[in-house]
Design a protein around this motif. Structure first.
Motif, PDB file in Angstrom:
ATOM      1  N   LEU A 289       0.840  -1.252   0.117  1.00 14.46           N
ATOM      2  CA  LEU A 289      -0.020   0.058  -0.051  1.00 14.46           C
ATOM      3  C   LEU A 289       0.858   1.229   0.059  1.00 14.46           C
ATOM      4  O   LEU A 289       2.111   1.133   0.360  1.00 14.46           O
ATOM      5  CB  LEU A 289      -0.697   0.009   1.327  1.00 14.46           C
ATOM      6  CG  LEU A 289      -1.796  -1.220   1.356  1.00 14.46           C
ATOM      7  CD1 LEU A 289      -2.611  -1.057   2.636  1.00 14.46           C
ATOM      8  CD2 LEU A 289      -3.050  -0.967   0.404  1.00 14.46           C
ATOM      9  N   LEU A 293      -1.478   5.175   3.660  1.00 17.23           N
ATOM     10  CA  LEU A 293      -2.489   4.286   3.866  1.00 17.23           C
ATOM     11  C   LEU A 293      -1.786   2.988   4.719  1.00 17.23           C
ATOM     12  O   LEU A 293      -2.480   2.467   5.769  1.00 17.23           O
ATOM     13  CB  LEU A 293      -2.726   3.754   2.607  1.00 17.23           C
ATOM     14  CG  LEU A 293      -4.364   2.920   2.571  1.00 17.23           C
ATOM     15  CD1 LEU A 293      -5.372   3.737   3.251  1.00 17.23           C
ATOM     16  CD2 LEU A 293      -4.604   2.801   1.203  1.00 17.23           C
ATOM     17  N   MET A 297      -3.099   1.514   8.408  1.00 20.70           N
ATOM     18  CA  MET A 297      -3.637   0.143   8.630  1.00 20.70           C
ATOM     19  C   MET A 297      -3.010  -0.282   9.910  1.00 20.70           C
ATOM     20  O   MET A 297      -3.307  -0.804  10.792  1.00 20.70           O
ATOM     21  CB  MET A 297      -3.100  -0.695   7.549  1.00 20.70           C
ATOM     22  CG  MET A 297      -4.021  -0.281   6.182  1.00 20.70           C
ATOM     23  SD  MET A 297      -5.922  -0.390   6.126  1.00 20.70           S
ATOM     24  CE  MET A 297      -5.982  -2.459   6.116  1.00 20.70           C
ATOM     25  N   VAL A 307     -13.081  -2.049   5.867  1.00 19.18           N
ATOM     26  CA  VAL A 307     -12.923  -1.600   4.376  1.00 19.18           C
ATOM     27  C   VAL A 307     -14.430  -1.166   3.742  1.00 19.18           C
ATOM     28  O   VAL A 307     -15.160  -2.212   3.828  1.00 19.18           O
ATOM     29  CB  VAL A 307     -12.070  -2.422   3.383  1.00 19.18           C
ATOM     30  CG1 VAL A 307     -12.090  -1.617   1.968  1.00 19.18           C
ATOM     31  CG2 VAL A 307     -10.567  -2.429   3.967  1.00 19.18           C
ATOM     32  N   MET A 358      -9.459   3.997  -3.555  1.00 22.89           N
ATOM     33  CA  MET A 358      -8.837   2.846  -2.888  1.00 22.89           C
ATOM     34  C   MET A 358      -8.213   1.656  -3.738  1.00 22.89           C
ATOM     35  O   MET A 358      -9.015   1.388  -4.556  1.00 22.89           O
ATOM     36  CB  MET A 358      -9.561   2.536  -1.645  1.00 22.89           C
ATOM     37  CG  MET A 358     -10.847   1.691  -1.697  1.00 22.89           C
ATOM     38  SD  MET A 358     -11.660   0.755  -0.659  1.00 22.89           S
ATOM     39  CE  MET A 358     -12.232   2.034   0.330  1.00 22.89           C
ATOM     40  N   GLN A 360      -8.507  -1.246  -3.688  1.00 23.12           N
ATOM     41  CA  GLN A 360      -9.491  -2.256  -3.215  1.00 23.12           C
ATOM     42  C   GLN A 360      -8.931  -3.649  -2.787  1.00 23.12           C
ATOM     43  O   GLN A 360      -9.017  -4.187  -1.642  1.00 23.12           O
ATOM     44  CB  GLN A 360     -10.885  -2.469  -3.752  1.00 23.12           C
ATOM     45  CG  GLN A 360     -11.879  -3.258  -2.890  1.00 23.12           C
ATOM     46  CD  GLN A 360     -13.026  -3.164  -3.526  1.00 23.12           C
ATOM     47  OE1 GLN A 360     -13.842  -1.997  -3.522  1.00 23.12           O
ATOM     48  NE2 GLN A 360     -13.747  -4.232  -4.652  1.00 23.12           N
ATOM     49  N   LEU A 363      -6.263  -3.703  -0.270  1.00 21.74           N
ATOM     50  CA  LEU A 363      -6.734  -3.421   1.181  1.00 21.74           C
ATOM     51  C   LEU A 363      -7.424  -4.692   1.494  1.00 21.74           C
ATOM     52  O   LEU A 363      -7.203  -5.210   2.709  1.00 21.74           O
ATOM     53  CB  LEU A 363      -7.689  -2.281   1.127  1.00 21.74           C
ATOM     54  CG  LEU A 363      -7.183  -0.918   1.311  1.00 21.74           C
ATOM     55  CD1 LEU A 363      -8.308   0.089   0.967  1.00 21.74           C
ATOM     56  CD2 LEU A 363      -6.484  -0.543   2.468  1.00 21.74           C
ATOM     57  N   HIS A 366      -4.780  -7.301   2.846  1.00 27.56           N
ATOM     58  CA  HIS A 366      -4.036  -6.624   3.884  1.00 27.56           C
ATOM     59  C   HIS A 366      -4.321  -7.648   5.195  1.00 27.56           C
ATOM     60  O   HIS A 366      -5.513  -7.641   5.426  1.00 27.56           O
ATOM     61  CB  HIS A 366      -4.062  -5.340   4.212  1.00 27.56           C
ATOM     62  CG  HIS A 366      -3.140  -4.718   5.034  1.00 27.56           C
ATOM     63  ND1 HIS A 366      -2.872  -4.875   6.269  1.00 27.56           N
ATOM     64  CD2 HIS A 366      -1.901  -4.001   4.715  1.00 27.56           C
ATOM     65  CE1 HIS A 366      -1.974  -4.333   6.707  1.00 27.56           C
ATOM     66  NE2 HIS A 366      -1.282  -3.586   5.771  1.00 27.56           N
ATOM     67  N   THR A 369      -7.188  -6.173   7.742  1.00 26.16           N
ATOM     68  CA  THR A 369      -8.510  -6.183   7.122  1.00 26.16           C
ATOM     69  C   THR A 369      -9.278  -7.375   8.027  1.00 26.16           C
ATOM     70  O   THR A 369      -9.015  -8.487   7.926  1.00 26.16           O
ATOM     71  CB  THR A 369      -8.616  -6.300   5.707  1.00 26.16           C
ATOM     72  OG1 THR A 369      -7.862  -5.191   5.151  1.00 26.16           O
ATOM     73  CG2 THR A 369      -9.937  -5.950   5.304  1.00 26.16           C
TER      74      THR A 369
END
Length: 528
Positions: A289, A293, A297, A307, A358, A360, A363, A366, A369
């Protein structure tokens, strides 16, 4: 090293580096804008990396398809976007919210009617755009002079189907939706006893009332296709195609249907030899990322991150709904990354980061998340499955209600009605998804099944595209069933003949029995 060995090694290297027989093929692409372009673009980038030359037809007013690119050449044409705007989807959302107030049995039919009206308008515009294209000898000559090897199109809009058929090109579909429903309903047997019709919001375990509803959806779609949509193209087809050609027959001539479906998500159903499943092909391992960002996180600690994204089109959630969502987020111990455009909610908490755009997929992949609040678009659902992230669905339009229903049935998602959303019910549902381990366990099982295949969905898609190029089509995979009249397809002529024979036999038997009985009775009367 001996000269003979050197020559052998050079020859081997040359063979290994030699491009395949379909490298540098010319591919004509007619995409659909918006989220459909997101997944088409992924395929085009892969094709370009393998040496193919790509030409993309786009509207000069396209929302998301750039006019310049490093991996394709763009040609501007008249398309649906020339007479539409992004606010169209926000306006439609308000109409859908009104439909959701109706009884469960009725509301899906009312929504279907609303969608069919929009589709009819879109097909009317598309038929006009196709006529302008096929009636333009300069444009057609330009297309023919390139000597394309393949048409790759998304048949959610019919422009590519018509142009590819007119140019007599082998055709591959990157497809989920076509005409008035999901692609299978145009190419594969679809028993409505257990295959839910798109828009019905049913699963494959239907009771009697559900099957009535499913049949009504099926009949409504059939009437819309044959009596509303098809007539828009009749004049164009009469002028440019052999007699008797209709839109459905052109669509069914595609060599390969790359359907964006995986049966870990879709309900099991009949299929066909030229249907290839590539569901989730756009999902991939998460990339790093951007620094800011990533720092956000990591700042979430053990609680992790939620998210939220509602897709590429819709920006029209009511103000009180966004305020309720923001207030609920503010009470979470988790951090939140929310793709949001519009006026900043006044109830927004310090734990929530608003972004215009974003990454997506990255994310969702990650490790921090914990949950995905989503509208239920196909791309997002497959990315959630790929990365094993449980979903809280807020479906808004089109197939999104069906998509969330599929994950809900598998215990990997909860669903809320966005039009009736309050802070309390949103917060309760989100906490349930975050704290109940069954949601994560179930979607991680789906992720394991989705990844457990001999060949990735992307490699599968590219193989079959190049297969059609190498073999100049795949007619041997096409079923003759698509060319049969409906009464022959369902063997109604055979049933009629058999019923006639049975009735004739029964009538003959009855007549013979009556005749024998009458003669015996008459003989007995004479004897007396």
């Amino acid at each position: 090293m001996a000269p003979a060995l050197q020559i052998t090694l050079v020859a081997l290297i040359f063979l290994l580096l030699k491009p395949t027989c379909c490298s540098s093929s010319n591919i004509l692409v007619v995409p659909v804008d918006g989220s459909h372009w997101v997944n088409m673009k992924v395929i085009l980038q892969e094709l370009h990396s393998r040496g193919h030359n790509i030409t993309v037809l786009r509207s000069s007013k396209s929302w998301y398809i750039p006019s310049t690119s490093t991996f394709y050449t763009a040609v501007n044409v008249s398309m649906l976007e020339d007479e539409s705007d992004k606010n169209f989807y926000s306006k439609m959302l308000q109409d859908v919210f009104e439909c959701r107030n109706l009884l469960t049995f009725i509301r899906t039919l009312r929504q279907q009617h609303l969608l069919m009206k929009k589709l009819a308008r879109g097909n009317k515009i598309m038929a006009r755009a196709a006529a302008l294209m096929l009636d333009d000898p300069v444009f057609i000559k330009k297309m023919q002079d390139v000597h394309f090897d393949l048409m790759l199109t998304d048949p959610a809009l019919n422009l590519g189907v018509l142009l590819g058929s007119y140019l007599k090109l082998p055709m591959v579909y990157n497809v989920r939706w076509i005409n008035v429903g999901e692609g299978h309903f145009s190419i594969a047997p679809s028993p409505v006893s257990y295959v839910p019709v798109p828009g019905s919001e049913l699963n494959d375990n239907m009771g009697f009332q559900d099957r009535i509803k499913n049949m009504l959806h099926y009949l409504y779609n059939a009437v819309t296709l044959h009596f509303i949509i098809n007539p828009y193209y009749s004049d164009l087809l009469q002028r440019h195609f052999p007699p008797g050609t209709d839109l459905l027959s052109l669509q069914q001539r595609a060599d390969i249907w790359l359907i964006r479906t995986d049966f870990v998500f879709e309900f099991p159903r009949p299929t066909m030899p030229n249907v290839v499943y590539i569901g989730g092909f756009q999902a991939q391992r998460a990339k790093h990322l951007p620094t800011e960002l990533e720092d956000f996180m990591q700042s979430s600690g053990d609680h992790g991150v939620v998210v939220m994204s509602l897709g590429t089109f819709v920006h029209g959630l009511p103000r009180d709904t966004t305020e309720a969502i923001a207030a609920a987020f503010a009470e979470l111990p988790q951090k939140v990354v929310w793709r949001f455009t519009g006026e900043r909610p006044s109830s927004l908490g310090n734990n929530t980061l608003l972004v215009d755009w974003m990454p997506q997929n990255d994310l969702l992949g990650h490790p921090k998340t914990r949950a995905f609040v989503a509208h239920g678009g196909t791309n997002g659902m497959y990315e959630a499955i790929y990365h094993g992230v449980p979903v809280l669905g807020l479906p808004l339009l089109f197939d999104q209600f069906d998509n969330v229903e599929r994950l809900k049935v598998r215990g990997a998602a909860r669903m809320l009605e966005a039009g009736f959303l309050k802070k309390e019910n949103f917060l309760e549902a989100l906490k349930d998804v975050l704290s109940n381990p069954s949601y994560r366990r179930n979607i991680q099982l789906l992720s394991q099944l989705h990844r457990n295949r001999p060949m990735s969905p992307m490699d599968t898609a590219i193989f079959w595209i190049e297969y059609v190029i190498r073999n100049k089509g795949a007619a041997h995979l096409q079923s003759v069933g698509s060319t049969l009249p409906w009464y022959i397809y369902y063997s109604l002529d055979v049933a009629l003949v058999l019923m006639t024979i049975i009735v004739a036999f029964m009538w003959t038997a009855v007549f013979t029995c009556r005749l024998i009985c009458c003669r015996r009775f008459s003989r007995k009367m004479k004897e007396e």
